[in-house]
Design an enzyme around this catalytic site. Structure first.
Site, short mmCIF file in Angstrom:
data_model
loop_
_atom_site.label_atom_id
_atom_site.label_comp_id
_atom_site.label_asym_id
_atom_site.label_seq_id
_atom_site.Cartn_x
_atom_site.Cartn_y
_atom_site.Cartn_z
N GLY A 24 99.77 31.27 21.27
CA GLY A 24 100.40 31.29 22.74
C GLY A 24 101.76 31.77 22.60
O GLY A 24 102.60 32.10 21.59
N GLY A 25 102.32 31.85 23.83
CA GLY A 25 103.64 31.93 24.09
C GLY A 25 104.56 30.83 23.47
O GLY A 25 105.84 31.32 23.36
N GLY A 27 103.72 28.92 20.74
CA GLY A 27 103.48 28.24 19.45
C GLY A 27 102.14 28.64 19.07
O GLY A 27 101.17 29.56 19.57
N LYS A 42 99.53 22.30 16.13
CA LYS A 42 100.29 23.13 17.06
C LYS A 42 101.68 23.23 16.53
O LYS A 42 102.43 22.23 16.54
CB LYS A 42 100.20 22.70 18.46
CG LYS A 42 100.98 23.93 19.50
CD LYS A 42 100.90 23.05 21.02
CE LYS A 42 101.50 24.45 21.93
NZ LYS A 42 101.33 23.93 23.02
N ASP A 153 100.04 24.66 34.57
CA ASP A 153 99.66 25.84 33.67
C ASP A 153 98.31 25.81 33.40
O ASP A 153 97.88 26.00 32.46
CB ASP A 153 100.45 25.98 32.35
CG ASP A 153 100.44 27.32 31.89
OD1 ASP A 153 100.22 28.28 32.44
OD2 ASP A 153 100.52 27.47 30.31
#
Length: 299
Positions: A24-25, A27, A42, A153
């Site tokens: 993802g953006g 991690g 993560k 989000d």
């Protein structure tokens, strides 16, 4: 639980590609096993000044929450380590801050992979169960905490599914509680398709931000990738009829489907709710409590 970086490095096989399950953006996420339990690790990227804020947002807000439709935080690692790196052609020691969060592992992956095609691959009872679960989790975030938590989000890739397709809200990188102002660094971060107009235009956040995102998710689930475009091109009645007819055709193919009439009512109810969630004026959007009530009446 406080994990050491050495332990997490070991159980992810040094964060190998074969253990990576998502990127993802903020991690990368790795599958691992700890004390016989599958977990997701993560590891946040090393963005100067930004990753620490994302780490604190996610850790602080998830550590307050315990709900069947919100991802369970198992532990964390916040550890400084030294690493040899090249600088101006020479090897030097550099300090690196490792920020990692550990969660329960969700075997079903994200909702995104099930609705990436047109039409979505899920049957209606499963879709309805997922919609209800997202709403239950969101209601818990907004109303069961001392200070309401705004996710900011909410999108299909942040809805994870368990073995029995139970949905859990994840991805709390941008989340804030209701008393916080918006971090200027984080402003306008997220996914445009799921952002309400008042946030895009003026950076305004409220409980109606997540409600708008919920409406976008429902539209995507019920009408695939083309849903947002068709929604904007049709009147509410036209779109509701269009989606309802498509689902009627799908449901009619199931000759032994005994709950056909109830399912069609649920389809229509969910599309109507989604339309109200997507109102440009946030004051006209329903609260998540109102949505929960409506879904409960139609179960």
């Amino acid at each position: 639980m406080d994990f050491t970086f050495a332990l997490l490095d070991t159980i992810t096989k040094s964060f190998s590609e074969e253990q990576k399950i998502a990127s993802g953006g903020y991690g990368d996420i790795y599958r691992a096993v700890h004390n016989g339990e599958e977990i997701a690790v993560k590891r946040l990227h090393h963005f100067q000044g930004l990753d620490d804020q994302q780490f604190q947002n996610e850790f602080r807000n998830l550590s307050k929450v315990s709900h069947k439709n919100v991802i369970r935080l198992i532990g964390y690692c916040y550890e400084s380590r030294s690493k040899y790196m090249k600088h101006n052609g020479e090897l030097v020691f550099a300090k690196m801050m490792e920020r990692l969060l550990c969660f329960e592992y969700m075997q079903g992956g994200s909702l995104e992979k099930y609705i990436a095609d047109e039409p979505c691959r899920l049957d209606w009872p499963t879709c309805y169960k997922i919609i209800q679960g997202i709403c239950d989790g969101l209601n818990h975030l907004h109303n069961a905490q001392e200070k309401a938590i705004f996710h900011l989000d909410l999108k299909p890739s942040n809805i994870l599914l368990g073995k029995n397709m139970t949905p859990k809200i994840s991805g709390f990188d941008l989340s804030v509680d209701s008393t916080e102002g918006m971090d200027p660094i984080a402003m306008r971060r997220g996914t445009l398709e799921y952002m309400p107009p008042e946030y895009i235009d003026s950076g305004i956040i409220s409980n109606k931000f997540d409600v708008f995102s919920l409406g976008s998710i429902i539209i995507r689930m019920m009408d695939g990738h083309g849903g947002p475009y068709r929604y904007s091109e049709m009147s509410p009645n036209q779109f509701i009829e269009y989606v309802s007819e498509n689902w009627k055709k799908r449901l009619e193919k199931l000759s032994e489907h005994s709950s056909y009439e109830m399912d069609i009512l649920q389809v229509q109810a969910c599309v109507e709710i989604a339309f109200r969630c997507l109102e440009a004026d946030r004051n006209k959007r329903p609260s998540i409590e109102e949505i929960i009530c409506e879904l409960g009446l139609r179960q």
